[in-house]
Write an enzyme that holds these catalytic residues in place. Structure first.
Site, PDB file in Angstrom:
ATOM      1  N   ASN A   1      78.415  47.752  -9.567  1.00  0.00           N
ATOM      2  CA  ASN A   1      77.288  46.789  -9.577  1.00  0.00           C
ATOM      3  C   ASN A   1      76.181  47.254  -9.087  1.00  0.00           C
ATOM      4  O   ASN A   1      76.272  48.287  -8.920  1.00  0.00           O
ATOM      5  CB  ASN A   1      77.792  45.299  -8.734  1.00  0.00           C
ATOM      6  CG  ASN A   1      78.060  45.784  -7.334  1.00  0.00           C
ATOM      7  OD1 ASN A   1      76.974  46.189  -6.542  1.00  0.00           O
ATOM      8  ND2 ASN A   1      79.328  45.865  -6.698  1.00  0.00           N
ATOM      9  N   ARG A   2      74.963  46.534  -8.989  1.00  0.00           N
ATOM     10  CA  ARG A   2      73.651  46.901  -9.026  1.00  0.00           C
ATOM     11  C   ARG A   2      73.120  47.136  -7.409  1.00  0.00           C
ATOM     12  O   ARG A   2      72.025  47.421  -7.198  1.00  0.00           O
ATOM     13  CB  ARG A   2      72.694  45.971  -9.570  1.00  0.00           C
ATOM     14  CG  ARG A   2      73.016  46.118 -11.126  1.00  0.00           C
ATOM     15  CD  ARG A   2      71.536  45.183 -11.852  1.00  0.00           C
ATOM     16  NE  ARG A   2      71.903  45.088 -13.226  1.00  0.00           N
ATOM     17  CZ  ARG A   2      71.836  46.059 -14.211  1.00  0.00           C
ATOM     18  NH1 ARG A   2      71.267  47.225 -13.864  1.00  0.00           N
ATOM     19  NH2 ARG A   2      71.944  45.806 -15.449  1.00  0.00           N
TER      20      ARG A   2
END
Ligand code: C5P
Length: 217
Positions: A30-31
């Site tokens: 994920n970011r």
């Protein structure tokens, strides 16, 4: 005089994303940048604490004066957190992947001849915050994060109960909090909700570290 408020205390902090392998060269992630978690580790160390920072893969530099344990997967993060106990307080700021590929391939997956996509079965990862909140060596103060895009407080209250932690730092990510330099958070505890103004992540970290010091005093 001369003694900092968290001298002699051990703090556990998680930060960053986790990477969940699909094969030797591919992963789910994920970011999360790790900016907020790393800033919290630095702020706790600045108050004199001994800090163990369990971090997923990030490009953030190691905060000065902090012991950094680098991990990739959620299961490695859980094992590193348990190995770091006992701790007086724990802050779970990592964005742990909720699922991982069920059976990572040991060799790089090949494109099927018929151009079809390979199946990708997922299984749930352990919940590190919930596990440590109910651990025999539970830290006295356990703090979780909740990234929400709507009904932030309501969801945070539900998460407090479900996870068994003491405080939730609820952040509104309808803007750009993930990867951004600032954060707008609400501190949700059994006593109520505090709305903090939009602040640089280092400021959020400093305020949270002050609150941790007060709570442990
Ligand atoms: O479950 P959810 O992602 O909404 O909760 C976020 C909080 O739970 C964060 O503090 C995060 O670090 C923690 N968490 C965890 N392990 C997981 C999932 C979330 O520690 N597998």
């Amino acid at each position: 005089p001369g003694t900092l408020p968290l001298t002699g205390r051990h703090m556990l902090v998680t930060s960053g994303p986790t990477h969940e392998p699909l094969d030797p060269v591919r992963y789910l992630a994920n970011r999360s940048s790790g900016k907020q978690g790393h800033a919290i580790a630095a702020a706790l160390a600045a108050l004199g604490a001994r800090v163990t920072l369990v971090s997923g893969p990030v490009t953030q530099p190691d905060p000065a004066g902090v012991t950094v344990v680098r991990v990739e997967t959620a299961r490695e993060m859980l094992a590193a957190c348990e190995a770091a106990l006992p701790a007086d307080a724990a802050v779970f700021a990592a964005a742990v992947a909720d699922w991982r590929p069920a059976a990572p391939a040991t060799q790089k997956m090949k494109k099927p001849a018929d151009d079809a996509a390979p199946p990708m079965a997922l299984v749930p990862n352990p919940d590190i915050l919930a596990t440590l909140s109910r651990h025999p060596q539970r830290p006295r103060l356990v703090i979780g994060f909740a990234a929400e895009t709507e009904r932030v407080i309501e969801h945070a209250r539900a998460k407090l109960a479900r996870k068994g932690c003491d405080w939730i730092v609820a952040n509104d990510v309808s803007g750009d909090a993930m990867g951004g330099a600032e954060n707008t958070v609400h501190l949700v505890t059994a006593a109520g909700v505090e709305d903090w103004p939009r602040l640089p992540k280092a400021e959020v970290a400093a305020r949270l570290a002050d609150r941790v010091a007060e709570a442990l005093a």
